[in-house]
Design an enzyme around this catalytic site. Structure first.
Site, PDB file in Angstrom:
ATOM      1  N   GLY A 157       5.350   3.201   0.310  1.00 50.74           N
ATOM      2  CA  GLY A 157       5.880   4.082  -0.986  1.00 50.74           C
ATOM      3  C   GLY A 157       5.048   3.988  -2.097  1.00 50.74           C
ATOM      4  CB  SER A 207      -0.941  -0.032   1.258  1.00 55.35           C
ATOM      5  OG  SER A 207      -0.199   0.244   2.277  1.00 55.35           O
ATOM      6  CE  LYS A 208      -3.263   3.327  -0.854  1.00 57.71           C
ATOM      7  NZ  LYS A 208      -3.471   2.018  -0.954  1.00 57.71           N
ATOM      8  NE  ARG A 209       0.059   0.581   6.086  1.00 57.09           N
ATOM      9  CZ  ARG A 209       1.069  -0.408   6.231  1.00 57.09           C
ATOM     10  NH1 ARG A 209       2.311   0.015   6.978  1.00 57.09           N
ATOM     11  NH2 ARG A 209       1.010  -1.451   5.952  1.00 57.09           N
TER      12      ARG A 209
END
Length: 487
Positions: A253, A249-251
RNA sequence: GGCGCCAUGGUGUAAUUGGUUAACACGCCGCCCUCUCAAGGCGGAGAGUUCGGGUUCGAUCCCCGAUGGCGCUACCA
C-alpha cells in the site's frame, strides 16, 4: 550561545530518489526528537550524489513530508551535489596517507570477475589487484588521462567494530569488507565517502539512521580512523516492515508519507503512531494505573524520547493502529483547531460550506466523534456543511426504501414547519407524537429522517442533528424525502 | 552462498535486567447503552515468551546450537 559536548548535532540525510517514505520519516522523527530533547541541532542533508536517480522534484516531496509532519530542521538543506570539493579533498587526504589507491579496472571487467567469482563459489569481492600498482605508476597513468576510481584500502587482517547505542557492540572481520570505491571514475563520490566527509565536516555527534546501514558502518569507521577523527555515536533503528513482515514497500500500500495526508490522517496522529514504531517510553509512558499510554503530544514525546527506548527488532506497520490514533486525535481536537485541516479537504472536494462560521464549528463538533479521517468531513459528513450532498444508496436502501415512510416524512416536515419551538426536546416530542398518531414505530421515522437529512445511515443523535441543521433545512430536506434516490 | 542483526498473543510493546496467575495498547468476539453508527461501560478469546540443549534452587531474562525473518553483499544511497 557556545556549544558544549552535551548538545548533540544530528542529521536526517535522505536521498531524493523517491518521496519521503514512512521509514525515512520515522528516522527523521527520531533524529528530530533527539535533537529537541537535548536542545541540539538537526541538520537536513540531501544525499544526491546519484545524479541518475536523484531529482529536485523528489527533494520537494521530501521537504513537503517533513513539513507536514512538523519536523523542522535547524541547518540545511545541504546538497551533497554542491559539496563535491569537500569530498575531493577528503579523498586526497586518504590517498596521501596511503589509505586509498587508484583502481583502473573498468566496470565491465569488474562485472565479469564478479560473475566468475560467484560461479566459482567465491565471494564476489574486488580482488584488490590495483592495490598492488606502484603509487607513482598509478599517478602517472592517472595523469595520462586513464580513467580510474579511487578505492579505500581496507586493512588485510583484524576486525573493525563499533559500539552501537541500540545494538551494542557490532564487529566485522576486515576480511569481509571489500576495498570499496570512494570516488567514481567521473570524480563523483560514492555514498561511503560523502557520508563520512559530511558527518565529520558537519560535526555530527550522533548518527541515528536505519538498521539497513549497519553493514556499511565498518566502512565508515575505517575512514574515521584513517582520517584520525573521533567516531560519532551510532544508533541504528530497526526497520519498519509490512504486515507480511517483509520490508515495507508499495506492495503493502502507501509508503509515501504524503499519501497518509491524502488519506485524511492528522499529522500529529501519524507522528505519534510513528514514534511508537521501534521505540517505547518504557515505564515513563505508563499512567498512574500502570497502564501504557500511547497518546503523546509532541512536547511529551520530546521529553520522553531517548535512545535507550529504541528496540532492536523490526516493527510491523499496522494500519488499524494508525486509524485508532487518527480518531483519537480528531476527537481530541476542538473544532477551531480542526477547521484549517478540514478546510483543505473541502477545497479538494470542491466546495465551501454555505453556513455561518458558528454553525460550521458546531457541526464539526457534532460529527467529529464519528470521524475516521479528515476526508469524512468533506464526503460522508458533507450534508452538515452544504445543501448539495449525495445520498448514500446503501443508507437509502436500508431506511428510506419505503414510499410509505417517505410520505410520512413529507408530512412530518409540515409539522415541524408549523412548530415554533425547535430544540432537541421539542423536535423529538413532535416526531414521537407524530409516530404514535400514525401508528408507526418512532425508530422507523428517526432512521428515515436521518437519511433524508444527512444522506447517511450513520449520524449523531438525530435531534441534535436537527437542531444543528436548523428548522429551515430540516423542513426542506424532509419535504424532499420523496425525491431521494430518484435523482 | 558469505557476513551481520533480530526473535514475547494477529500487531506495537512491558515485565524491579533470574523469582509475575507473563502486563498494557491496537485489533477481534460478546453483553450493556440505544433512533443509526461510533464512542463509552462490562466481560472474553488469544502468547507459557520460535525450537532444542545447557547454567541455576529457579529462567522471557545468562550461554550454546538450530530454525526463521530482516539487512548488507554496486564506480546506489
Amino acid at each position: 550561545m557556545s556549544e558544549s559536548v552535551s548538545t548533540p548535532r544530528v542529521r536526517f540525510a535522505p536521498s531524493p530518489t523517491g518521496y519521503l517514505h514512512v521509514g525515512g520519516a520515522r528516522t527523521a522523527l527520531f533524529n528530530w526528537l533527539y535533537a529537541r530533547h537535548f536542545g541540539g541541532t538537526l541538520i537536513l542533508r540531501i544525499e544526491d550524489t546519484d545524479f541518475e536517480r536523484s531529482s529536485e522534484e523528489m527533494v520537494e516531496g521530501i521537504l513537503e513530508g517533513m513539513r507536514w509532519l512538523g519536523l523542522n530542521w535547524d541547518e540545511g538543506p545541504f546538497y551533497q551535489s554542491k559539496r563535491l570539493e569537500l569530498y575531493r579533498q577528503t579523498a586526497e587526504k586518504l590517498l596521501a596517507s596511503g589509505h586509498a589507491y587508484y583502481c583502473f579496472c573498468t566496470r565491465e571487467e569488474l562485472e565479469q570477475r564478479r560473475a566468475a567469482a560467484v560461479a566459482a563459489g567465491r565471494p564476489p569481492m574486488y580482488d584488490r589487484r590495483c592495490r598492488r600498482i606502484e603509487k607513482d605508476i598509478a599517478a602517472q597513468r592517472k595523469a595520462a588521462g586513464e580513467a580510474c576510481a579511487l578505492r579505500f584500502a581496507v586493512p588485510e587482517g583484524g576486525a573493525t567494530s563499533f559500539e552501537d547505542a541500540v545494538f551494542g557492540k557490532v564487529e566485522f572481520s576486515n576480511a569481509e569488507i571489500e576495498d570499496f570505491v570512494l570516488l567514481r571514475s567521473d570524480g563523483i563520490p560514492t555514498y561511503h565517502l560523502s557520508v563520512v566527509a559530511d558527518d565529520i565536516d558537519m560535526r555530527l555527534t550522533h548518527i541515528i539512521r536505519g538498521a539497513d546501514h549497519i553493514s556499511n558502518t565498518p566502512k565508515q569507521v575505517l575512514q574515521y580512523r584513517a582520517l584520525g577523527v573521533q567516531l560519532p555515536v551510532f544508533a541504528h533503528v530497526p526497520l519498519i516492515l509490512g504486515p507480511d513482515k517483509t520490508r515495507l514497500s508499495k506492495r503493502h500500500g502507501a509508503t509515501s508519507v504524503i499519501a497518509y495526508k491524502e488519506f485524511g490522517i492528522v499529522p500529529e496522529a501519524f507522528r505519534n503512531f510513528l514514534s511508537l514504531l521501534g521505540w517505547t517510553p518504557g515505564a515513563a509512558g505508563k499512567d498512574a494505573d500502570g497502564k501504557d499510554r500511547e497518546i503523546f503530544g509532541s512536547d511529551e514525546l520530546i521529553r520522553l524520547f531517548s535512545l535507550d527506548g529504541i528496540s532492536k527488532s523490526n516493527a510491523v506497520f499496522d494500519n488499524d493502529k494508525l486509524a485508532w490514533f487518527n480518531t483519537e486525535y480528531i476527537r481530541a481536537y476542538d473544532a477551531q483547531k480542526l477547521l484549517p485541516l478540514i478546510e483543505e479537504e473541502w477545497a479538494k472536494a470542491g466546495f465551501t460550506p454555505d453556513r455561518s462560521q458558528d454553525e460550521v464549528l458546531a457541526a464539526i463538533n457534532l460529527v467529529k466523534p464519528r470521524a475516521r479521517n479528515l476526508k469524512d468531513f468533506a464526503i460522508a459528513f458533507r450534508a452538515y456543511f452544504i445543501d448539495s450532498f449525495e445520498y448514500d444508496p446503501a443508507a437509502v436502501a436500508k431506511f428510506l426504501k419505503d414510499d410509505f415512510v417517505r410520505a410520512l416524512l413529507v408530512e412530518l416536515a409540515a409539522r415541524y414547519e408549523s412548530t415554533a419551538e425547535f430544540t432537541e426536546a421539542s423536535t423529538e416530542q413532535v416526531l414521537r407524537e407524530f409516530a404514535e398518531e400514525k401508528g408507526v414505530k418512532a425508530g422507523a421515522l428517526i432512521n428515515g429522517s436521518r437519511v433524508a437529512l444527512t444522506g447517511q445511515a450513520v449520524a449523531p443523535s438525530l435531534f441534535a442533528v436537527m437542531v444543528n441543521l436548523g428548522k429551515n433545512r430540516v423542513v426542506k430536506r424532509l419535504a424532499a424525502a420523496n425525491n431521494v434516490g430518484t435523482v
